[in-house]
Design a protein around this motif. Structure first.
Motif, PDB file in Angstrom:
ATOM      1  N   LEU A  66       0.631  -1.180   0.020  1.00  0.00           N
ATOM      2  CA  LEU A  66      -0.148  -0.148  -0.388  1.00  0.00           C
ATOM      3  C   LEU A  66       0.499   1.202  -0.517  1.00  0.00           C
ATOM      4  O   LEU A  66       0.638   2.345  -0.566  1.00  0.00           O
ATOM      5  CB  LEU A  66      -1.048   0.089   1.167  1.00  0.00           C
ATOM      6  CG  LEU A  66      -2.065  -1.490   1.362  1.00  0.00           C
ATOM      7  CD1 LEU A  66      -2.789  -1.154   2.323  1.00  0.00           C
ATOM      8  CD2 LEU A  66      -2.978  -0.758   0.175  1.00  0.00           C
ATOM      9  N   ILE A 102       2.033   1.094  -3.484  1.00  0.00           N
ATOM     10  CA  ILE A 102       1.358   1.786  -4.543  1.00  0.00           C
ATOM     11  C   ILE A 102       1.297   3.035  -4.589  1.00  0.00           C
ATOM     12  O   ILE A 102       1.130   4.410  -5.558  1.00  0.00           O
ATOM     13  CB  ILE A 102       0.704   1.558  -4.725  1.00  0.00           C
ATOM     14  CG1 ILE A 102       0.908  -0.504  -4.831  1.00  0.00           C
ATOM     15  CG2 ILE A 102      -0.144   1.859  -5.900  1.00  0.00           C
ATOM     16  CD1 ILE A 102      -0.556  -1.004  -5.008  1.00  0.00           C
ATOM     17  N   SER A 103       1.586   3.851  -3.337  1.00  0.00           N
ATOM     18  CA  SER A 103       0.866   5.102  -2.491  1.00  0.00           C
ATOM     19  C   SER A 103       2.011   6.206  -3.371  1.00  0.00           C
ATOM     20  O   SER A 103       1.915   7.200  -3.910  1.00  0.00           O
ATOM     21  CB  SER A 103       1.122   5.897  -1.471  1.00  0.00           C
ATOM     22  OG  SER A 103      -0.071   4.304  -0.831  1.00  0.00           O
ATOM     23  N   SER A 148       2.120   6.642  -7.016  1.00  0.00           N
ATOM     24  CA  SER A 148       1.002   7.075  -7.881  1.00  0.00           C
ATOM     25  C   SER A 148       1.145   9.001  -7.659  1.00  0.00           C
ATOM     26  O   SER A 148       0.582   9.397  -8.299  1.00  0.00           O
ATOM     27  CB  SER A 148      -0.236   6.801  -7.305  1.00  0.00           C
ATOM     28  OG  SER A 148       0.061   7.304  -5.748  1.00  0.00           O
ATOM     29  N   LEU A 158      -8.692   3.069  -4.151  1.00  0.00           N
ATOM     30  CA  LEU A 158      -8.341   3.247  -5.229  1.00  0.00           C
ATOM     31  C   LEU A 158      -8.033   5.092  -5.357  1.00  0.00           C
ATOM     32  O   LEU A 158      -7.678   4.879  -5.500  1.00  0.00           O
ATOM     33  CB  LEU A 158      -9.622   2.387  -5.761  1.00  0.00           C
ATOM     34  CG  LEU A 158      -8.945   0.713  -6.674  1.00  0.00           C
ATOM     35  CD1 LEU A 158     -10.320  -0.310  -6.640  1.00  0.00           C
ATOM     36  CD2 LEU A 158      -7.241   0.666  -6.988  1.00  0.00           C
ATOM     37  N   TRP A 173      -5.448   6.253  -4.504  1.00  0.00           N
ATOM     38  CA  TRP A 173      -4.145   6.629  -5.528  1.00  0.00           C
ATOM     39  C   TRP A 173      -4.822   7.464  -6.373  1.00  0.00           C
ATOM     40  O   TRP A 173      -3.701   8.605  -7.283  1.00  0.00           O
ATOM     41  CB  TRP A 173      -4.318   5.382  -5.630  1.00  0.00           C
ATOM     42  CG  TRP A 173      -3.586   4.678  -4.538  1.00  0.00           C
ATOM     43  CD1 TRP A 173      -2.852   4.986  -3.725  1.00  0.00           C
ATOM     44  CD2 TRP A 173      -4.164   3.544  -5.246  1.00  0.00           C
ATOM     45  NE1 TRP A 173      -2.804   3.721  -3.138  1.00  0.00           N
ATOM     46  CE2 TRP A 173      -3.199   2.406  -3.180  1.00  0.00           C
ATOM     47  CE3 TRP A 173      -4.567   1.845  -4.986  1.00  0.00           C
ATOM     48  CZ2 TRP A 173      -2.814   1.359  -3.243  1.00  0.00           C
ATOM     49  CZ3 TRP A 173      -4.030   0.238  -4.685  1.00  0.00           C
ATOM     50  CH2 TRP A 173      -3.589   0.250  -3.771  1.00  0.00           C
ATOM     51  N   HIS A 174      -5.418   7.373  -7.057  1.00  0.00           N
ATOM     52  CA  HIS A 174      -6.191   7.785  -8.117  1.00  0.00           C
ATOM     53  C   HIS A 174      -6.109  10.021  -7.942  1.00  0.00           C
ATOM     54  O   HIS A 174      -5.561  10.447  -8.929  1.00  0.00           O
ATOM     55  CB  HIS A 174      -7.412   8.098  -8.686  1.00  0.00           C
ATOM     56  CG  HIS A 174      -7.568   6.516  -9.747  1.00  0.00           C
ATOM     57  ND1 HIS A 174      -7.835   5.376  -8.704  1.00  0.00           N
ATOM     58  CD2 HIS A 174      -7.806   6.744 -11.080  1.00  0.00           C
ATOM     59  CE1 HIS A 174      -8.050   4.794  -9.586  1.00  0.00           C
ATOM     60  NE2 HIS A 174      -7.514   5.333 -10.891  1.00  0.00           N
ATOM     61  N   THR A 222      -4.244  11.226  -5.582  1.00  0.00           N
ATOM     62  CA  THR A 222      -2.919  11.228  -5.457  1.00  0.00           C
ATOM     63  C   THR A 222      -2.101  11.622  -7.182  1.00  0.00           C
ATOM     64  O   THR A 222      -1.168  12.567  -6.879  1.00  0.00           O
ATOM     65  CB  THR A 222      -2.079  10.725  -4.738  1.00  0.00           C
ATOM     66  OG1 THR A 222      -3.090  10.442  -3.494  1.00  0.00           O
ATOM     67  CG2 THR A 222      -0.913  10.908  -4.817  1.00  0.00           C
ATOM     68  N   ALA A 223      -2.462  10.259  -8.117  1.00  0.00           N
ATOM     69  CA  ALA A 223      -1.525  10.955  -8.858  1.00  0.00           C
ATOM     70  C   ALA A 223      -1.967  12.123  -9.428  1.00  0.00           C
ATOM     71  O   ALA A 223      -1.442  13.041 -11.027  1.00  0.00           O
ATOM     72  CB  ALA A 223      -2.675   9.612  -9.424  1.00  0.00           C
ATOM     73  N   LEU A 263       1.086  13.659  -2.162  1.00  0.00           N
ATOM     74  CA  LEU A 263       0.834  12.132  -1.295  1.00  0.00           C
ATOM     75  C   LEU A 263      -0.112  12.930  -0.303  1.00  0.00           C
ATOM     76  O   LEU A 263      -0.733  13.113   0.766  1.00  0.00           O
ATOM     77  CB  LEU A 263       1.824  11.718  -1.163  1.00  0.00           C
ATOM     78  CG  LEU A 263       1.849  11.133  -0.650  1.00  0.00           C
ATOM     79  CD1 LEU A 263       0.859   9.468  -0.969  1.00  0.00           C
ATOM     80  CD2 LEU A 263       2.735  10.007  -0.585  1.00  0.00           C
TER      81      LEU A 263
END
Length: 519
Positions: free
Chosen positions: A355, A358-359, A362, A439, A442-443, A445-446, A457
């Motif tokens: 987790l 992936i954070s 992103s 999810l 993550w979106h 943050t991106a 972040l």
């Protein structure tokens, strides 16, 4: 010296105050404090010392934001000038190293100290709710201010010795983790060695090491906060933690000044770095020929380290898991771990690591393209922007395979127990809501990383916290007015809203990438 410092200080503060996101961040921070006040007031009818609850929430909220600031905000003070190759111009203009360091660090430090000072009157409301004295409030903010100065200078030092902002942020994270986790771990390890008879308890190395570790442990703000939050606190606000953090900050600033000329004046290549990549094509860790999916190949090797970083992660995670299992086994009176317990430990540890990885992905998946202005050339490829974005994401996700390997290994060790528990967990709506929120995070943050240089972040974390707090507070007040309590309905509604937002984010990210490519 003061003329150059004042010029940089004035310019940085002027630019900072004209940015809308600066005021938006302060507004969101005020909303978070207001939410803490609301929850403390609501709980005052059910528990005593509601003011202490409010005060504890605000103190730890500030502590977390100072940590985040040290990793992102302060650690980019000098590296952003290195990346833009403007340090030489500043020195040619007559700005000496001390003025440059002060001029880059002080505006950020002042902005953070102002954020602490403006919330001080609101924190005094905790006294009226009970459980907190004025001396505790003053001591807490003195401790936070001293810790902020220490973290600011740590970030400045890492920024001086690093070539890139990402490296400086990583070093700051390692330094803070070593300070807060390494010292207690070393104290425990020393106790184990003495208890098992490997070292003599009264020997000079053991005594001197314990004294030094005790000094470091007492200088930690966590130790000071725990002491302040005890009912009946009557110590001075200007104690050992306050002066030691100020001393550490001054020492780090001096080190940054001494190393500035050696590290900051070296010419840096105006192109993305390619770390841990072997230059010879015949080398084992060489990227070799490009894959059929060239964008995926490029991001896996040249952004995430390729096979070399994968091997390092595989070894590091294995050592960390072995140490964790040994630590848990020792603290439970040397009880032997069953294979199922080892599997569950591996599973939950690696799930948290995945987790976090992936954070971080992103936040940086599109950052390199934006930083080096390569979106223009990328957009000229005979592929849609959506294809480019998905290829980059898949290339970055390949770097998670080492952690995923240990996750699968943990599942295989505890498959029987996890099969029994999974049927109960999957039936809970809260389980699906949690993953949908991850999810969504993550979106978000991106998407934030396409608008701001650094701090996507933590900004996404703040937005998630405020959004969830506002949603649940508003819906609970509404349901309280109509005397209803359909908790599952609220979870389903929030899940549907966030699923819709995730789909919308796909189109927003694509449109933003096209916009950046056309600039």
């Amino acid at each position: 010296m003061f003329q150059g410092t004042f010029a940089l200080f004035h310019r940085a503060l002027g630019v900072d105050f004209r940015l809308a996101r600066t005021h938006l961040f302060r507004f969101m921070f005020a909303i978070m404090i207001l939410f803490c006040l609301f929850t403390a007031h609501a709980s005052s009818t059910m528990m005593g010392a509601a003011g202490l609850t409010l005060f504890t929430q605000i103190v730890y909220l500030n502590f977390m934001f100072i940590l985040i600031g040290g990793i992102s905000f302060f650690a980019t003070a000098i590296t952003e000038e290195k990346e833009e190759q403007t340090i030489g111009l500043l020195l040619m203009a007559g700005v000496n190293p001390v003025s440059l360091l002060l001029g880059k660090m002080l505006p950020r430090l002042v902005a953070a100290l102002l954020l602490l000072s403006v919330q001080f009157p609101f924190t005094l409301l905790a006294i009226t709710l009970g459980g907190v004295m004025l001396s505790q409030v003053i001591a807490a903010y003195a401790a936070l201010a001293a810790f902020l100065i220490f973290v600011a200078n740590l970030g400045l030092f890492c920024s001086v010795i690093s070539a890139r902002s990402r490296t400086a942020s990583t070093l700051s994270l390692i330094g803070l983790a070593t300070y807060f986790l390494g010292v207690p771990l070393l104290m425990w390890f020393l106790t184990v060695l003495v208890k098992e008879g490997w070292l003599a308890e009264n020997s000079f190395p053991v005594v001197s090491t314990r004294v030094q570790l005790k000094w470091l442990y007492d200088s930690s703000i966590i130790t000071q906060i725990n002491s302040i939050l005890i009912t009946g606190f009557n110590k001075t606000a200007w104690g050992y933690q306050f002066w030691s953090n100020l001393g550490f900050g001054l020492f780090l600033f001096g080190c940054a000044n001494l190393l500035f000329t050696r590290n900051a004046l070296n010419e840096r290549a105006a192109s993305p770095e390619r770390r841990l990549i072997a230059k010879k094509r015949s080398h084992l860790f060489s990227p070799g020929r490009a894959w059929k999916q060239a964008l995926m190949w490029k991001d896996f090797f040249f952004v995430n380290g390729g096979y070399s970083m994968g091997l390092i992660k595989l070894l590091a995670y294995g050592i960390a898991l072995f140490s964790l299992c040994a630590f848990i086994s020792y603290t439970t009176n040397n009880r032997t771990f069953t294979i199922q317990e080892i599997g569950m430990t591996m599973f939950w540890t690696m799930l948290i690591v995945i987790l976090i990885e992936i954070s971080l992905i992103s936040a940086r998946v599109f950052h390199v393209e934006r930083q080096w202005n390569t979106l223009v050339s990328t957009a000229m490829l005979p592929h849609s922007m959506a294809y480019v974005a998905y290829s980059k994401v898949l290339g970055c996700l390949l770097s998670v395979l080492p952690a995923f390997f240990y996750l699968i290994l943990g599942i295989s060790f505890s498959i029987r127990e996890m099969t029994y528990d999974s049927s109960l967990v999957f039936a809970e709506p809260g389980f699906w809501l949690l993953w949908i929120q991850i999810l969504f995070f993550w979106h978000l943050t991106a998407y934030m990383s396409l608008f701001i240089k650094w701090g996507a972040l933590p900004l996404a974390l703040i937005i998630m916290f405020i959004g969830n707090a506002f949603y649940f507070t508003a819906t609970n007040l509404l349901l309280l007015a109509v005397r209803m309590n359909p908790t599952e309905g609220l979870n389903i509604a929030l899940a549907v809203i966030q699923l819709a937002c995730i789909i919308i984010f796909h189109f927003l990210i694509k449109d933003r990438l096209i916009q950046l490519a056309s600039e």
